[in-house]
Design an enzyme around this catalytic site. Structure first.
Site, mmCIF file in Angstrom:
data_model
loop_
_atom_site.group_PDB
_atom_site.id
_atom_site.type_symbol
_atom_site.label_atom_id
_atom_site.label_comp_id
_atom_site.label_asym_id
_atom_site.label_seq_id
_atom_site.Cartn_x
_atom_site.Cartn_y
_atom_site.Cartn_z
ATOM 1 N N LYS A 57 41.711 8.084 83.007
ATOM 2 C CA LYS A 57 40.814 7.066 83.556
ATOM 3 C C LYS A 57 39.386 7.591 83.706
ATOM 4 C CE LYS A 57 44.113 3.816 85.291
ATOM 5 N NZ LYS A 57 44.722 3.093 86.403
ATOM 6 N N ARG B 203 52.413 7.304 85.669
ATOM 7 C CA ARG B 203 52.173 6.533 84.443
ATOM 8 C C ARG B 203 51.149 7.287 83.600
ATOM 9 N NH1 ARG B 203 48.783 2.504 82.404
ATOM 10 N NH2 ARG B 203 49.849 0.886 81.182
#
Length: 320
Positions: free
Chosen positions: A265, A300
């Site tokens: 991210k 994840r």
């Protein structure tokens, strides 16, 4: 009524917070939890319940990300062809993935929605091909896509909107009686960056997740089926993401498994000096290990083999 929060701290102490709306009534650190807070303390200390029969419950699970999209932020186009997505899923299972998370619509900041029929066309062949290899989670906000994926063999629904996007979604989950991930998010992928304003990001996200958890139960979804995700990167600044990771133990008070998706991210690129999402593996591993140490039940990730190796070494060092 004021809300209570218990945040376990290193060394065995606990931070107790009492808040009414956004007004903090009490904020103190204790070495012995008062009786009135005992239920929260017990929930924070308890082992997370199993996600699905057959999946390990004594370690964090690794969820491999498969984006069957042309425009996802870190791997858009890599698995857009069904054959490529299936091959990627097979490789992730061989590398140690416990769950495969398959999505057909990008939810990166600024992304526009696509029709559910198009989303279904992208993912159902992939779900059907991989459901026999590992439990499949379908990453979607749309009830029609949930139904199609569950019919094709998916066993978990991962809704980044926390069941707020499609009014029919909660009914689909309740009828299927399957696990569901409720993620914290504000607005939509197109609007969420403008909504990243909080009084206290950890407490505000906690409250909004509590509301989503209550709404899901009211809709007939069993509490034992619910997984919570603080939603790193969704209506959050880089500093908000760090604060949520620092205070992740606060969310153990729900007594539900926690999913953390930090992989590749933007905040990792920001702090790690890596503009290219595919160059963010070291930072992603650091965030994954921090999350695992602080109570995440599911990680994840895009890089399954590397995450599995890091977790194995961490557990060996920890003696478990």
């Amino acid at each position: 009524m004021p809300r209570r929060y218990l945040e376990p701290l290193p060394g065995g102490a606990s931070r107790l917070i009492l808040r009414e709306g956004t007004r903090v009534l009490e904020d103190r650190v204790v070495t012995q939890v008062p009786a009135a807070w005992a239920a929260l303390a017990a929930a924070c200390e308890a082992a997370p319940p199993p996600i699905l029969p057959g999946l390990p419950a004594d370690r964090p699970l690794v969820m491999g990300v498969i984006n069957v999209t042309p425009d996802s932020f870190s791997d858009g186009g890599d698995h857009f062809r069904a054959d490529d997505a299936i091959a990627a899923g097979e490789a992730m299972v061989d590398a140690g993935a416990d769950i495969l998370d398959i999505g057909g619509e990008s939810t990166r900041p600024g992304a526009e929605r696509i029709p559910p029929a198009e989303e279904i066309g992208r993912i159902v062949p992939v779900v059907a091909a991989l459901a026999g290899r590992a439990p499949v989670s379908v990453d979607t906000r749309n009830a029609a896509t949930m139904q199609a994926a569950l019919a094709a063999g998916a066993r978990i629904v991962n809704d980044v909107s926390g069941l707020t996007h499609d009014p029919a979604a909660a009914g689909v989950i309740a009828d299927a009686d399957c696990p569901v991930v409720l993620m914290h998010m504000r607005g939509t992928p197109a609007t969420m960056n403008a909504l990243a304003t909080y009084d206290d990001v950890a407490l505000d996200v906690h409250d909004e997740l509590a509301d989503r958890l209550a709404a899901a139960e009211q809709a007939g979804i069993a509490r034992g089926r619910i997984i919570l995700d603080p939603g790193l990167g969704f209506a959050k600044t880089a500093e908000h993401n760090l604060e949520l990771l620092r205070r992740l133990r606060l969310f153990r008070g729900f007594g539900r498994p926690l999913l953390v998706g930090a992989s590749r991210k933007r905040f990792i690129g920001h702090y790690g000096g890596a503009p290219d999402p595919k160059a963010r593996l070291p930072g992603s591993l650091a965030a994954a290990l921090w999350a695992a140490i602080n109570g995440a039940s599911i990680l994840r990730v895009h890089d399954v083999a590397e995450t599995v190796q890091a977790l194995r070494v961490w557990r060996a060092i920890a003696g478990g």
